[in-house]
Design a protein around this motif. Structure first.
Motif, PDB file in Angstrom:
ATOM      1  N   VAL A  35       6.891   7.688 -11.709  1.00 55.15           N
ATOM      2  CA  VAL A  35       6.832   7.495 -10.254  1.00 55.15           C
ATOM      3  C   VAL A  35       5.994   6.277  -9.873  1.00 55.15           C
ATOM      4  O   VAL A  35       6.496   5.324  -9.276  1.00 55.15           O
ATOM      5  CB  VAL A  35       6.284   8.756  -9.540  1.00 55.15           C
ATOM      6  N   GLU A  36       4.700   6.307 -10.226  1.00 58.05           N
ATOM      7  CA  GLU A  36       3.810   5.201  -9.835  1.00 58.05           C
ATOM      8  C   GLU A  36       4.337   3.848 -10.319  1.00 58.05           C
ATOM      9  O   GLU A  36       4.516   2.914  -9.522  1.00 58.05           O
ATOM     10  CB  GLU A  36       2.406   5.435 -10.395  1.00 58.05           C
ATOM     11  N   SER A  37       4.572   3.734 -11.612  1.00 56.01           N
ATOM     12  CA  SER A  37       5.011   2.461 -12.185  1.00 56.01           C
ATOM     13  C   SER A  37       6.379   2.044 -11.654  1.00 56.01           C
ATOM     14  O   SER A  37       6.631   0.863 -11.399  1.00 56.01           O
ATOM     15  CB  SER A  37       5.058   2.570 -13.713  1.00 56.01           C
ATOM     16  N   TYR A  38       7.252   3.011 -11.477  1.00 55.95           N
ATOM     17  CA  TYR A  38       8.613   2.721 -11.020  1.00 55.95           C
ATOM     18  C   TYR A  38       8.627   2.175  -9.597  1.00 55.95           C
ATOM     19  O   TYR A  38       9.253   1.146  -9.309  1.00 55.95           O
ATOM     20  CB  TYR A  38       9.474   3.973 -11.116  1.00 55.95           C
ATOM     21  N   PHE A  39       7.929   2.847  -8.682  1.00 61.47           N
ATOM     22  CA  PHE A  39       7.994   2.463  -7.272  1.00 61.47           C
ATOM     23  C   PHE A  39       7.313   1.130  -6.990  1.00 61.47           C
ATOM     24  O   PHE A  39       7.657   0.446  -6.034  1.00 61.47           O
ATOM     25  CB  PHE A  39       7.390   3.561  -6.389  1.00 61.47           C
ATOM     26  N   ARG A  40       6.341   0.760  -7.804  1.00 55.67           N
ATOM     27  CA  ARG A  40       5.672  -0.526  -7.587  1.00 55.67           C
ATOM     28  C   ARG A  40       6.637  -1.698  -7.780  1.00 55.67           C
ATOM     29  O   ARG A  40       6.458  -2.760  -7.194  1.00 55.67           O
ATOM     30  CB  ARG A  40       4.504  -0.685  -8.570  1.00 55.67           C
ATOM     31  N   LYS A  41       7.640  -1.494  -8.638  1.00 54.38           N
ATOM     32  CA  LYS A  41       8.548  -2.586  -8.993  1.00 54.38           C
ATOM     33  C   LYS A  41       9.840  -2.596  -8.183  1.00 54.38           C
ATOM     34  O   LYS A  41      10.645  -3.524  -8.318  1.00 54.38           O
ATOM     35  CB  LYS A  41       8.895  -2.484 -10.488  1.00 54.38           C
ATOM     36  N   THR A  42      10.068  -1.584  -7.367  1.00 59.72           N
ATOM     37  CA  THR A  42      11.325  -1.516  -6.616  1.00 59.72           C
ATOM     38  C   THR A  42      11.313  -2.514  -5.460  1.00 59.72           C
ATOM     39  O   THR A  42      10.261  -2.805  -4.878  1.00 59.72           O
ATOM     40  CB  THR A  42      11.556  -0.100  -6.054  1.00 59.72           C
ATOM     41  N   ASN A  43      12.498  -3.017  -5.117  1.00 55.20           N
ATOM     42  CA  ASN A  43      12.577  -3.884  -3.939  1.00 55.20           C
ATOM     43  C   ASN A  43      12.454  -3.032  -2.684  1.00 55.20           C
ATOM     44  O   ASN A  43      12.602  -1.799  -2.723  1.00 55.20           O
ATOM     45  CB  ASN A  43      13.886  -4.681  -3.938  1.00 55.20           C
ATOM     46  N   ASN A  44      12.180  -3.675  -1.564  1.00 60.22           N
ATOM     47  CA  ASN A  44      11.877  -2.948  -0.332  1.00 60.22           C
ATOM     48  C   ASN A  44      13.010  -2.040   0.130  1.00 60.22           C
ATOM     49  O   ASN A  44      12.789  -0.917   0.584  1.00 60.22           O
ATOM     50  CB  ASN A  44      11.512  -3.933   0.776  1.00 60.22           C
ATOM     51  N   LYS A  45      14.253  -2.528   0.033  1.00 61.01           N
ATOM     52  CA  LYS A  45      15.388  -1.739   0.494  1.00 61.01           C
ATOM     53  C   LYS A  45      15.511  -0.442  -0.297  1.00 61.01           C
ATOM     54  O   LYS A  45      15.653   0.656   0.274  1.00 61.01           O
ATOM     55  CB  LYS A  45      16.672  -2.551   0.382  1.00 61.01           C
ATOM     56  N   LYS A  46      15.436  -0.564  -1.606  1.00 58.36           N
ATOM     57  CA  LYS A  46      15.531   0.617  -2.455  1.00 58.36           C
ATOM     58  C   LYS A  46      14.339   1.537  -2.245  1.00 58.36           C
ATOM     59  O   LYS A  46      14.473   2.772  -2.234  1.00 58.36           O
ATOM     60  CB  LYS A  46      15.616   0.190  -3.924  1.00 58.36           C
ATOM     61  N   PHE A  47      13.154   0.925  -2.068  1.00 53.43           N
ATOM     62  CA  PHE A  47      11.941   1.723  -1.862  1.00 53.43           C
ATOM     63  C   PHE A  47      12.063   2.598  -0.617  1.00 53.43           C
ATOM     64  O   PHE A  47      11.789   3.811  -0.666  1.00 53.43           O
ATOM     65  CB  PHE A  47      10.719   0.814  -1.730  1.00 53.43           C
ATOM     66  N   PHE A  48      12.463   2.013   0.498  1.00 47.06           N
ATOM     67  CA  PHE A  48      12.533   2.786   1.744  1.00 47.06           C
ATOM     68  C   PHE A  48      13.660   3.825   1.706  1.00 47.06           C
ATOM     69  O   PHE A  48      13.550   4.879   2.334  1.00 47.06           O
ATOM     70  CB  PHE A  48      12.691   1.853   2.942  1.00 47.06           C
ATOM     71  N   THR A  49      14.702   3.544   0.957  1.00 48.03           N
ATOM     72  CA  THR A  49      15.771   4.539   0.789  1.00 48.03           C
ATOM     73  C   THR A  49      15.236   5.755   0.037  1.00 48.03           C
ATOM     74  O   THR A  49      15.443   6.910   0.462  1.00 48.03           O
ATOM     75  CB  THR A  49      16.961   3.931   0.018  1.00 48.03           C
ATOM     76  N   LEU A  50      14.544   5.493  -1.064  1.00 46.03           N
ATOM     77  CA  LEU A  50      13.983   6.584  -1.856  1.00 46.03           C
ATOM     78  C   LEU A  50      12.858   7.300  -1.103  1.00 46.03           C
ATOM     79  O   LEU A  50      12.730   8.525  -1.189  1.00 46.03           O
ATOM     80  CB  LEU A  50      13.456   6.044  -3.188  1.00 46.03           C
ATOM     81  N   LEU A  51      12.047   6.529  -0.364  1.00 47.58           N
ATOM     82  CA  LEU A  51      10.967   7.131   0.410  1.00 47.58           C
ATOM     83  C   LEU A  51      11.529   8.070   1.474  1.00 47.58           C
ATOM     84  O   LEU A  51      10.990   9.167   1.700  1.00 47.58           O
ATOM     85  CB  LEU A  51      10.116   6.047   1.071  1.00 47.58           C
ATOM     86  N   THR A  52      12.603   7.660   2.121  1.00 45.65           N
ATOM     87  CA  THR A  52      13.244   8.515   3.127  1.00 45.65           C
ATOM     88  C   THR A  52      13.707   9.828   2.494  1.00 45.65           C
ATOM     89  O   THR A  52      13.542  10.909   3.076  1.00 45.65           O
ATOM     90  CB  THR A  52      14.457   7.791   3.750  1.00 45.65           C
ATOM     91  N   ARG A  55       0.836  -1.215   0.000  1.00 45.80           N
ATOM     92  CA  ARG A  55       0.000   0.000   0.000  1.00 45.80           C
ATOM     93  C   ARG A  55       0.865   1.256   0.000  1.00 45.80           C
ATOM     94  O   ARG A  55       0.534   2.249  -0.655  1.00 45.80           O
ATOM     95  CB  ARG A  55      -0.934   0.002   1.211  1.00 45.80           C
ATOM     96  N   LEU A  56       1.954   1.230   0.759  1.00 47.53           N
ATOM     97  CA  LEU A  56       2.862   2.378   0.786  1.00 47.53           C
ATOM     98  C   LEU A  56       3.455   2.633  -0.600  1.00 47.53           C
ATOM     99  O   LEU A  56       3.511   3.776  -1.062  1.00 47.53           O
ATOM    100  CB  LEU A  56       3.981   2.148   1.793  1.00 47.53           C
ATOM    101  N   LYS A  57       3.882   1.570  -1.275  1.00 48.93           N
ATOM    102  CA  LYS A  57       4.472   1.717  -2.604  1.00 48.93           C
ATOM    103  C   LYS A  57       3.451   2.289  -3.589  1.00 48.93           C
ATOM    104  O   LYS A  57       3.800   3.093  -4.463  1.00 48.93           O
ATOM    105  CB  LYS A  57       4.967   0.364  -3.118  1.00 48.93           C
ATOM    106  N   ARG A  58       2.213   1.854  -3.452  1.00 48.52           N
ATOM    107  CA  ARG A  58       1.165   2.283  -4.385  1.00 48.52           C
ATOM    108  C   ARG A  58       0.763   3.737  -4.164  1.00 48.52           C
ATOM    109  O   ARG A  58       0.488   4.456  -5.129  1.00 48.52           O
ATOM    110  CB  ARG A  58      -0.066   1.381  -4.194  1.00 48.52           C
ATOM    111  N   ILE A  59       0.738   4.191  -2.920  1.00 46.37           N
ATOM    112  CA  ILE A  59       0.123   5.480  -2.604  1.00 46.37           C
ATOM    113  C   ILE A  59       1.125   6.598  -2.299  1.00 46.37           C
ATOM    114  O   ILE A  59       0.989   7.720  -2.786  1.00 46.37           O
ATOM    115  CB  ILE A  59      -0.856   5.316  -1.422  1.00 46.37           C
ATOM    116  N   VAL A  60       2.135   6.320  -1.506  1.00 48.76           N
ATOM    117  CA  VAL A  60       2.925   7.391  -0.894  1.00 48.76           C
ATOM    118  C   VAL A  60       3.880   8.137  -1.830  1.00 48.76           C
ATOM    119  O   VAL A  60       3.914   9.374  -1.791  1.00 48.76           O
ATOM    120  CB  VAL A  60       3.690   6.846   0.333  1.00 48.76           C
TER     121      VAL A  60
END
Length: 612
Positions: free
Chosen positions: A330-347, A69-74
């Motif tokens: 953004v939307e399409s890219y973040f859905r496919k990222t692994n968790n580690k990369k996602f949280f790094t970019l989210l931070t 949900r975080l990857k999809r929305i935030v």
């Protein structure tokens, strides 16, 4: 439920279309806001199906769901929030920038629905310029997404339909009670609890769709056609005056649910599955985020709520291009990222958003160097409204107290400096305590207040005011006397009745006001020669319902001032701005009024006092 459903994308396209048209002009599609309800039902239907499917396969993990949900929305959400703030640095006035930052904060933590419910209504004039207003729906979705897995995971599927029906009935009852019996329409509109039935109706249809399909293909085809018609009819018949959500919300929610379970109907296959509808549906989340931000910022800058035909076309094009960009990058890219990369970019996104928010007021001052004297209220705030600290004294304080009291609403706040200047010149002083919008006259009914917090604030101010009234020989009152405060005449009547015969009440005249906020149009405190807007000036008179009350009492007198006599260039005086918004004189304006009308005020006041 794992198969891609093109028709659901088309249904999303319908939802965002309804909302888009409503936000362009509510007069064209007065019930277009129900597009939000369609989104809620779709979410309840799809997410429930996904969760239940994984629970049955014993592959469901809470952490995976929440991260998904975080990857999809935030990510795209935070980018839109950041872009809004950056644009606001350039177009927002300093007097509004702090409120905007507060709106952004509550939006960023997905609690804007709670915060906005304490402010204006969703349909209010000031709300239409708030570029974060639409984030209340994202806040509700995120809050519900936290709860939904708990419900679906821990309740046995056998009992789930019964549980969902009970939840729908229970929370719908809460919504009906709050909307119809407690007159809390605005609070219910933004309430998670009042919106839970919408998600749960979608969830119920997801759980029982096999049962519903037993109705038969032919019958379901008719139901699908009727459902689409019902949604469109509701979009035209519902309006901001409707008691919504309440029980009315059941109609579009059931219609949406029947469309969801019948993917093979003519409507679903030939209309919602059309490639254009599917394309818009894919972009619907980005469209939803961008469209309102573009409209609100445009309205704020232009100081005009209605769009021209050219502006509508530009808004549509800009919204589409921005949505296209953020969907693919953004939307399409973040859905496919692994968790580690996602949280790094989210931070990184969170840090950027936080830095922009913190620096917002400082950056804004580089574009607008308008002194506070011209752009915001600055005088007498310690004795006013939510900034109240103490009852203040003004005027000639070198002499003993004259037992004069000034009370009222925000227009009385403006009069504090006018009377202060008159007092310095004419040797008198006064004490004062005032309140925003609702004059601190005892006895106003709670039903007249837009929310409970404002009533509590008023009650606290009145409690302090009562002590001052007892010791006042002369009471000045200034108010807008708003028509929507139905209990005001009776409260005023009771207030005057309770006064001693020796106490004199003087009703101060309301000053003229322009039809638009001049500082927003002029964007400076010195008259801009390039601004050719012609202001319509309102010279207010006492409402008949208030005048009837005042005429009953011999100790009540109304001061009348002919402001047209000397104020020829409102909202300016000698090319300098006199107002900090369309309803209030700024500090410079009060100095002009007290200087130009000193003799008229004092002659009127002295004549009154000589009679007593």
């Amino acid at each position: 439920m794992n198969d891609f459903r093109a028709d659901i994308q088309g249904l999303r396209a319908l939802a965002v279309f309804l909302v888009f048209i409503f936000h362009i002009s509510s007069s064209v599609l007065p019930g277009g806001f129900l597009g939000v309800d369609i989104f809620f039902v779709i979410s309840g239907y799809l997410i429930s199906g996904i969760i239940l499917n994984k629970v049955e396969k014993k592959s469901f993990r809470f952490i995976d769901f929440y991260i998904g949900r975080l990857k999809r929305i935030v990510p795209v959400y935070y980018i839109v929030l950041t872009v809004i703030l950056i644009i606001a640095v350039i177009i927002y006035l300093p007097s509004d920038i702090l409120q905007l930052r507060m709106n952004a904060f509550w939006s960023a933590i997905f609690a804007s629905n709670i915060y906005f419910s304490t402010l204006d209504t969703y349909f209010g004039a000031s709300s239409i310029e708030n570029p974060f207003l639409h984030t209340w729906t994202l806040s509700i979705e995120m809050q519900f997404y936290f709860l939904l897995p708990l419900l679906l995971y821990f309740i046995n599927k056998r009992w789930l339909p019964t549980a969902l029906i009970a939840i729908i009935i229970g929370f719908l009852g809460y919504s009906v009670w709050g909307t119809y019996f407690l007159d809390l329409k605005s609070k219910m509109y933004f309430s998670l609890a009042a919106r839970i039935p919408e998600f749960c109706i979608g969830a119920l249809f997801a759980v029982k769709q096999d049962t519903f399909k037993k109705i038969g293909t032919s019958t379901l085809n008719y139901i699908s056609g009727i459902s689409l018609v019902v949604i469109l009819v509701c979009a035209f018949l519902f309006s901001e005056k409707s008691d919504y959500p309440g029980y009315l919300v059941i109609i579009p929610c059931l219609a949406t649910s029947f469309l969801l379970i019948n993917k093979d109907s003519f409507i679903n296959r030939n209309i919602f599955s059309h490639k254009i509808a599917v394309h818009i549906g894919e972009l619907s989340y980005s469209i939803y985020l961008w469209h309102w931000a573009v409209m609100a910022l445009w309205r704020y800058y232009k100081v005009n709520y209605e769009f021209t035909g050219v502006e509508v076309v530009l808004i549509v094009i800009l919204t589409y291009l921005l949505s296209l960009f953020t969907y693919f990058t953004v939307e399409s890219y973040f859905r496919k990222t692994n968790n580690k990369k996602f949280f790094t970019l989210l931070t990184a996104l969170v840090v950027v958003l936080g830095v922009v928010a913190v620096l917002l007021p400082r950056l804004n001052t580089y574009f607008y160097k308008i002194p506070d004297k011209y752009s915001r209220p600055t005088f007498g705030l310690k004795s006013h409204s939510n900034s109240f600290e103490e009852v203040e004294s003004f005027g000639d304080l070198s002499k003993k107290s004259d037992s004069i009291l000034l009370i009222g609403d925000s227009h009385a706040l403006v009069y504090k400096n006018i009377l202060h200047n008159l007092g310095l010149v004419n040797s008198f002083n006064f004490r004062t305590i005032t309140n925003d919008r609702y004059p601190n006259i005892p006895g106003l009914n709670q039903k007249d207040f837009s929310n409970k917090d404002l009533f509590v604030q008023y009650s606290n101010i009145v409690a302090r005011t009562n002590n001052e009234i007892k010791n006042a020989k002369i009471i000045f009152i200034c108010s807008v006397w708003f028509d929507d405060q139905s209990s005001l005449p009776s409260a005023l009547d009771q207030f005057l009745k309770n006064l001693n015969a020796s106490q004199t009440v003087i009703i101060l005249p309301d000053y003229p006001t322009p039809d638009k906020n001049p500082i927003r149009i002029n964007r400076d405190f010195i008259k801009n020669d390039n601004s050719n807007y012609e202001y319509k000036i309102e010279y207010k008179k006492l409402p008949v319902r208030i005048k009837k009350v005042l005429d009953q009492y011999k100790n009540v007198h109304v001061v009348s001032i002919d402001f047209k006599q000397k104020l020829k260039d409102i909202p300016f005086n000698k090319d300098t701005l006199m107002y900090y918004d369309k309803g209030h004189l700024n500090l410079y304006g009060t100095e002009v009024v007290s200087r130009e009308f000193d003799e008229e005020f004092m002659n009127s006041i002295n004549k009154i006092l000589q009679r007593h």
